[in-house]
Design a protein around this motif. Structure first.
Motif, short mmCIF file in Angstrom:
data_model
loop_
_atom_site.label_atom_id
_atom_site.label_comp_id
_atom_site.label_asym_id
_atom_site.label_seq_id
_atom_site.Cartn_x
_atom_site.Cartn_y
_atom_site.Cartn_z
N UNK A 1 0.82 -1.22 0.00
CA UNK A 1 0.00 0.00 0.00
C UNK A 1 0.85 1.26 0.00
N UNK A 2 1.94 1.26 0.77
CA UNK A 2 2.80 2.45 0.75
C UNK A 2 3.51 2.56 -0.60
N UNK A 3 3.82 1.42 -1.23
CA UNK A 3 4.39 1.44 -2.57
C UNK A 3 3.41 2.05 -3.56
N UNK A 4 2.15 1.58 -3.54
CA UNK A 4 1.16 2.07 -4.49
C UNK A 4 0.87 3.56 -4.27
N UNK A 5 1.06 4.05 -3.06
CA UNK A 5 0.87 5.48 -2.80
C UNK A 5 1.94 6.32 -3.49
N UNK B 1 -6.93 -0.75 -13.70
CA UNK B 1 -6.86 -1.58 -12.48
C UNK B 1 -6.60 -3.05 -12.78
N UNK B 2 -6.94 -3.50 -13.98
CA UNK B 2 -6.77 -4.92 -14.32
C UNK B 2 -5.43 -5.23 -14.97
N UNK B 3 -4.78 -4.23 -15.53
CA UNK B 3 -3.51 -4.48 -16.22
C UNK B 3 -2.35 -3.71 -15.60
N UNK C 1 2.38 -4.16 -9.10
CA UNK C 1 2.40 -5.04 -7.93
C UNK C 1 3.33 -6.22 -8.14
N UNK C 2 3.27 -6.86 -9.30
CA UNK C 2 4.16 -7.99 -9.59
C UNK C 2 5.62 -7.56 -9.55
N UNK C 3 5.93 -6.40 -10.12
CA UNK C 3 7.29 -5.88 -10.09
C UNK C 3 7.74 -5.62 -8.65
N UNK C 4 6.85 -5.07 -7.84
CA UNK C 4 7.16 -4.82 -6.43
C UNK C 4 7.51 -6.12 -5.72
N UNK D 1 10.80 -1.12 -11.88
CA UNK D 1 12.03 -1.07 -11.09
C UNK D 1 12.88 -2.27 -11.49
N UNK D 2 14.20 -2.12 -11.36
CA UNK D 2 15.11 -3.22 -11.67
C UNK D 2 16.25 -3.24 -10.66
#
Length: 176
Positions: A46-50, A87-89, A95-98, A164-165
């Motif tokens: 959640x803090x990442x998505x913010x 929201x679907x893609x 999120x997957x990258x995180x 991110x990498x």
């Protein structure tokens, strides 16, 4: 008595939401990078998505960059498709990258201390208030030595914009 409790709870909740929104808008690339590292270390999605560029800004930029020769109906259809897939893609990709970065951090004991964030590239943009960058920081005491992420400064605030990498070797050289 119940009325005053309701007002108090509403006020506290409002302050929390306002503070949370302000906290998510980073004032510098360093603040953004450190917030990003903290969200990875604490596994706080959640803090990442913010830290992501807000959805309404993404849609505004998409609308501004839509071809000029399409009519209103086509433009509205394009925006509806973008909203339907956001929201679907897009969010699941972030999120997957995180989670990839979190897992890589855990399995390789990546040290996120003493980070210094450097702009490697400033990309061009049609929008004067939208400035995209590729940012880099060296990681120490790990097999993985380089952390890269794309960020954007939009109206003075910094946000995560793209993937991110973490790499073992230098992948991108500074743009001189």
């Amino acid at each position: 008595m119940k009325y005053s409790k309701t007002i108090l709870i509403t006020s506290i909740l409002s302050l929390f939401l306002i503070n949370n929104h302000i906290h998510s808008q980073s004032k510098s690339k360093e603040e953004l990078g450190n917030s990003l590292a903290e969200s990875i270390l604490t596994k706080n999605i959640d803090s990442f998505k913010a830290l992501l560029l807000p959805q309404k800004v993404v849609f505004k930029l998409l609308e501004n960059n839509a071809p000029e020769n399409i009519d209103k109906e086509e433009r509205d259809s394009l925006m509806s498709q973008s909203e339907a897939t956001y929201n679907n893609i897009y969010i699941p990709q972030y999120e997957n990258n995180f989670w990839e970065i979190v897992n890589l951090t855990e399995t390789n004991k990546i040290d996120w201390s003493n980070l210094k964030f450097v702009v490697l590239y400033k990309y061009s943009s049609k929008e004067p208030e939208y400035n995209p960058f590729l940012i880099h920081s060296r990681l120490i005491n790990s097999d993985y030595n380089h952390f890269y992420f794309s960020a954007v400064r939009y109206k003075g605030a910094w946000f995560i914009e793209d993937k991110m990498e973490i790499t073992k070797n230098e992948k991108y050289a500074p743009n001189d």
